[in-house]
Enzyme design. Sequence first.
Site, PDB file in Angstrom:
ATOM      1  N   GLU A  43       0.830  -1.205   0.000  1.00  0.00           N
ATOM      2  CA  GLU A  43       0.000   0.000   0.000  1.00  0.00           C
ATOM      3  C   GLU A  43       0.868   1.261   0.000  1.00  0.00           C
ATOM      4  O   GLU A  43       0.526   2.260  -0.649  1.00  0.00           O
ATOM      5  CB  GLU A  43      -0.954  -0.028   1.197  1.00  0.00           C
ATOM      6  CG  GLU A  43      -2.063  -1.069   1.020  1.00  0.00           C
ATOM      7  CD  GLU A  43      -3.030  -1.121   2.177  1.00  0.00           C
ATOM      8  OE1 GLU A  43      -4.218  -0.818   1.986  1.00  0.00           O
ATOM      9  OE2 GLU A  43      -2.588  -1.482   3.288  1.00  0.00           O
ATOM     10  N   GLU A  59      -4.102  -9.545   3.280  1.00  0.00           N
ATOM     11  CA  GLU A  59      -4.902  -9.265   4.476  1.00  0.00           C
ATOM     12  C   GLU A  59      -6.066 -10.237   4.652  1.00  0.00           C
ATOM     13  O   GLU A  59      -6.471 -10.528   5.785  1.00  0.00           O
ATOM     14  CB  GLU A  59      -5.434  -7.831   4.414  1.00  0.00           C
ATOM     15  CG  GLU A  59      -4.411  -6.764   4.734  1.00  0.00           C
ATOM     16  CD  GLU A  59      -3.580  -6.342   3.530  1.00  0.00           C
ATOM     17  OE1 GLU A  59      -2.814  -5.388   3.644  1.00  0.00           O
ATOM     18  OE2 GLU A  59      -3.700  -6.999   2.458  1.00  0.00           O
TER      19      GLU A  59
END
Length: 705
Positions: free
Chosen positions: A109, A129
């Site tokens: 990210e 995730e």
Amino acid sequence: MSEASTDAVRHELRDGILVVSVDNPPVNALGAKVRYELRAAIESAQQNPNVEAVLLIGAGRNFIGGADIREFGKPPVPPSLPEVCNRIEASSKLVVAAIHGAALGGGLEVALAAHYRIALADAKIGLPEVTLGLLPGAGGTQRMPRLLGAKAALDLMLSGRHVGANKAHALGLIDRIGASADVMAEGLAYARSLLTARAPVRRTCDALGLVDRAASRAAIEAARVEVSQRSRRLFSPLKIVDAVQAALEMSFDDGLRHERQLFLQCLDSPQRAGLVHAFFAERAAQKAPETRKGKPRAIASVGVIGGGTMGAGIAVALLDAGLSVTMVERDDASLAYGRANVEKVYKALIAKGRMTSQAKAALLARFDGSTSYEALHAVDLVVEAVFEDMAVKHAVFAELDRVCKPGAVLATNTSYLDIDAIAASISRPADVIGLHFFSPANLMKLLEVVVPAQVSADVVATAFDLAKKLRKVPVRAGVCDGFIGNRVLAIYRAAADHMMEDGASPYQIDRAVRDFGFPMGPFQVSDLAGGDIGWATRKRRAATRDPKLRYVQIADRICERGWFGQKTGRGFYLYADGARTGKPDPDVEAIIDAERERANITPRTFTDDEIMRRYMAAMINEGANVVHEGIALRPLDVDVTFLHGYGFPRHRGGPMKYADSVGLSNVLADIREFAKEDPVFWQPSPLIVELVERGATLASLNQSA
């Protein structure tokens, strides 16, 4: 050149390029200190007229490995990762991410927030995730679809898998692949080339991957349907789909806010707690007292005794790990059969396009076979995988004792037999250990490392080191009939048999267990493994079975007809024309009716909830006994065994974690209620009684050992 240093983030100015290096060993996790200093470095670059561009890199072996797992479950400390990513993307000066090693989760990210990305050949890039019951919560669900399109982004986020540099480049995740292994040099050269070309600041939030709205909408809906069908009602996958839909339908800022709401919902989910427990438990299980005391012996060559399904699977696992393997069988025909079993695995991979003929040939160049034990005189380790009979095992180990070199590790793959007795039968008991593989051994992740009384610590350490080489999850187990997994299995399978005889059909029980989250129910598992396997075990135990303990004979009646499951075309289910999925068998239902009548049982109905309460109570109770007796070091070892060997639903964390989540006192109340019908079978574990009396949880015992 000017330079400034901090503990977590270093930065130095190199000819107009501010090199910002994350240095937080071992994986450069994004802890609070890293986040704060990373944001400060970006802000200082904005204020410094000598900075033309910023280069983000990682020190050590990785770019940024993701969130700091030590912060899980603790109050958040500012700045949040979304704030840091937004600050990077908002930079008015070029920000380039140079990736080597892992750029996973929050690490990716951060890279997505940069304006340009270069990766070295060793890069591992992904958003995993979902494997922790979460979604990318720092803009990943908004930036990645804008960069790659909805379909590719959803595929990466829903699978949680990582990709290498070539795949990342093909997808558009990165802009260039570095030619060398020097991340600093490659990053600086790329940043300088961008400055020379007067490349504009290019924000991922403005990318056009979602410009084809019809295709994006179709990809989102297709993902939603697939997730609904395949995710076994998992929470976070659907939230990921919702977040990508927000990326399509909302402004970037609104999408970020929606992503944050969805992330917090996932964070509060019991599934997240179960998945995080599984994550930590797997890491804890890889440490045993002996691994801290003993140093692993060197293992380069391995002998495998037996070329059946198990022996061949073990041989494939060893070959895949780069080891040399010598298979020993009793005669030429059996050896040829074993070799064919090994080759069959690789032929299937070639047929699926997952292996080349050249790769197969290279692997099999390390594979040899013999009908003489003398061929094992120089191997470093032997794994015996012959018939489950103590006399046969003793004969094999007598030969190994005779021919193997001093210091060779002698391992048995027995599922039930007494390894202390096997070790005591030879002159070097300190070298004997149990390596209980699960079938198919080349695919199943669990490896029970069974530790007999006289084994040396370095042999145990060697077993754990071997598991790492084989990419398996090791669990330390003590010696008893069935060790951890099969011992507990025998009890909850007995509970299922009791319910079947009392009125629930095997098909209802299997369905209830699948609905709970297991891939298969106990009777499907029996048919897959082969009913004759359990039948042989029951016959072996018959002489020592407690006559007061209830014994259901339905499975024996089925086996007596030669119905052993899939391999014979029928077991509890019918498998027409070689089908892998069975159908209910009226003849089996007739056998069950006859057995109920013989046992003088009037059948009653069970709800699916009643089935699962009994099934889980039996599993939890025996799991607690295994911990109480020291067969498992900690409750988490039972959890890991069932997650990787028995299909326990990962989002529930394992049977011991599940017991805590529903309340140990509730489990004990169920056991005591069931004991009113059958006090011999339903005896509460002393460990559960003790923990409930003092208001403690099973998790409180996970810090031991």
